[in-house]
Design a protein around this motif. Structure first.
Motif, PDB file in Angstrom:
ATOM      1  N   GLY A 157       0.811  -1.216   0.000  1.00 53.77           N
ATOM      2  CA  GLY A 157       0.000   0.000   0.000  1.00 53.77           C
ATOM      3  C   GLY A 157       0.845   1.267   0.000  1.00 53.77           C
ATOM      4  O   GLY A 157       0.575   2.216  -0.736  1.00 53.77           O
ATOM      5  N   LYS A 158       1.889   1.290   0.836  1.00 50.61           N
ATOM      6  CA  LYS A 158       2.746   2.473   0.916  1.00 50.61           C
ATOM      7  C   LYS A 158       3.485   2.705  -0.389  1.00 50.61           C
ATOM      8  O   LYS A 158       3.588   3.834  -0.880  1.00 50.61           O
ATOM      9  CB  LYS A 158       3.756   2.311   2.061  1.00 50.61           C
ATOM     10  N   GLU A 159       4.023   1.630  -0.978  1.00 48.10           N
ATOM     11  CA  GLU A 159       4.752   1.764  -2.249  1.00 48.10           C
ATOM     12  C   GLU A 159       3.839   2.300  -3.336  1.00 48.10           C
ATOM     13  O   GLU A 159       4.231   3.173  -4.125  1.00 48.10           O
ATOM     14  CB  GLU A 159       5.337   0.406  -2.645  1.00 48.10           C
ATOM     15  N   TYR A 160       2.612   1.781  -3.381  1.00 47.74           N
ATOM     16  CA  TYR A 160       1.649   2.249  -4.384  1.00 47.74           C
ATOM     17  C   TYR A 160       1.385   3.742  -4.243  1.00 47.74           C
ATOM     18  O   TYR A 160       1.402   4.495  -5.227  1.00 47.74           O
ATOM     19  CB  TYR A 160       0.343   1.461  -4.246  1.00 47.74           C
ATOM     20  N   LEU A 202      10.553   0.118  -3.473  1.00 45.31           N
ATOM     21  CA  LEU A 202       9.823   0.490  -4.684  1.00 45.31           C
ATOM     22  C   LEU A 202      10.749   0.442  -5.901  1.00 45.31           C
ATOM     23  O   LEU A 202      10.370  -0.065  -6.964  1.00 45.31           O
ATOM     24  CB  LEU A 202       9.222   1.886  -4.508  1.00 45.31           C
ATOM     25  N   ARG A 203      11.959   0.967  -5.756  1.00 48.59           N
ATOM     26  CA  ARG A 203      12.926   0.908  -6.858  1.00 48.59           C
ATOM     27  C   ARG A 203      13.248  -0.526  -7.245  1.00 48.59           C
ATOM     28  O   ARG A 203      13.385  -0.840  -8.434  1.00 48.59           O
ATOM     29  CB  ARG A 203      14.203   1.650  -6.449  1.00 48.59           C
ATOM     30  N   ASP A 204      13.385  -1.403  -6.253  1.00 48.56           N
ATOM     31  CA  ASP A 204      13.670  -2.806  -6.552  1.00 48.56           C
ATOM     32  C   ASP A 204      12.598  -3.409  -7.453  1.00 48.56           C
ATOM     33  O   ASP A 204      12.882  -4.307  -8.255  1.00 48.56           O
ATOM     34  CB  ASP A 204      13.752  -3.626  -5.255  1.00 48.56           C
ATOM     35  N   LYS A 205      11.373  -2.925  -7.328  1.00 54.16           N
ATOM     36  CA  LYS A 205      10.250  -3.525  -8.054  1.00 54.16           C
ATOM     37  C   LYS A 205       9.987  -2.882  -9.415  1.00 54.16           C
ATOM     38  O   LYS A 205       9.452  -3.543 -10.309  1.00 54.16           O
ATOM     39  CB  LYS A 205       8.985  -3.447  -7.194  1.00 54.16           C
TER      40      LYS A 205
END
Length: 229
Positions: A157-160, A202-205
């Motif tokens: 949720g936070k990454e989104y 987030l960057r990893d994804k």
């Protein structure tokens, strides 16, 4: 639900949150915590990391495989690695023992308030149906989904919401405080680690090469912004 093996701490936290008006359950270890989580409707978890039977990080991984329920870690482990590990597995916030019960209440209230706001965003009347795109990345704000080159990207949720903040404001650079206030909907406690961990995850994804990011770039002395393609 409090997942804590120290009965004195569990009782102290339970009594305090009960006075705040919450109904509180207690699990003395990770295994019992999972059993209660599967049986009961849980709105928030206060989680110790050092647990018998099933440790806190493994408990959190199993909870996150099924739910985005807010998780507040309360632990004596205070290293940067421990915080990164806890937040990386999907915790929403982190308090180090010993802690203030007033701050605990503030963080519990803030986590529940954020969860309510995110749930409201998913209701039909709140959906805009807008599709946001940047290069090979697409965000469907109706489905709350992100894809890259047509493949789904699984975000917390936070990454989104961090990514959505940048995609809605592609030319703006945000400080860590501004990101925290916009995504956590709460006062900034000055803990850069929470922001750093979520940006890194987030960057990893979404990045082809997280060590040389193109989607979310660092603006030295300021914070972060969306890259230009």
């Amino acid at each position: 639900m409090i997942v804590e093996d120290d009965p004195a701490i569990a009782e102290m936290v339970a009594d305090h949150l009960t006075k705040d008006g919450y109904q509180v359950l207690h699990a003395p270890d990770g295994r019992a915590g999972l059993e209660k989580f599967e049986r009961e409707r849980i709105d928030l978890i206060v989680l110790d990391l050092m647990l018998p039977e099933l440790d806190g990080t493994e408990f959190l991984k199993q909870v996150r495989s099924a739910s985005f329920v807010p998780v507040l870690i309360v632990s004596a482990k205070d290293g940067v690695l421990d915080k990164a590990l806890g937040l990386g597995f999907g915790a929403d916030d982190y308090l180090t023992k010993p802690f203030s019960l007033i701050e605990l209440s503030a963080r519990v209230n803030a986590s529940l308030r954020r969860a309510t706001l995110y749930a409201a965003e998913g209701r039909p009347e709140a959906r805009s149906g807008t599709t946001l795109r940047i290069h090979e990345l697409t965000m469907d704000t109706e489905r709350l989904a992100v894809s890259k080159r047509g493949e789904d990207v699984k975000l917390t949720g936070k990454e989104y919401h961090i990514l959505k903040l940048f995609m809605l404001n592609p030319r703006r650079a945000y400080s860590k405080e501004q990101i925290y206030r916009a995504v956590w909907h709460d006062d900034y406690f000055g803990d850069d680690n929470a922001i750093n961990v979520h940006i890194s995850r987030l960057r990893d994804k979404i990045e082809d090469d997280p060590s040389s990011p193109r989607y979310i770039i660092t603006v030295w002395g300021i914070g972060y912004k969306l890259g230009e393609f």
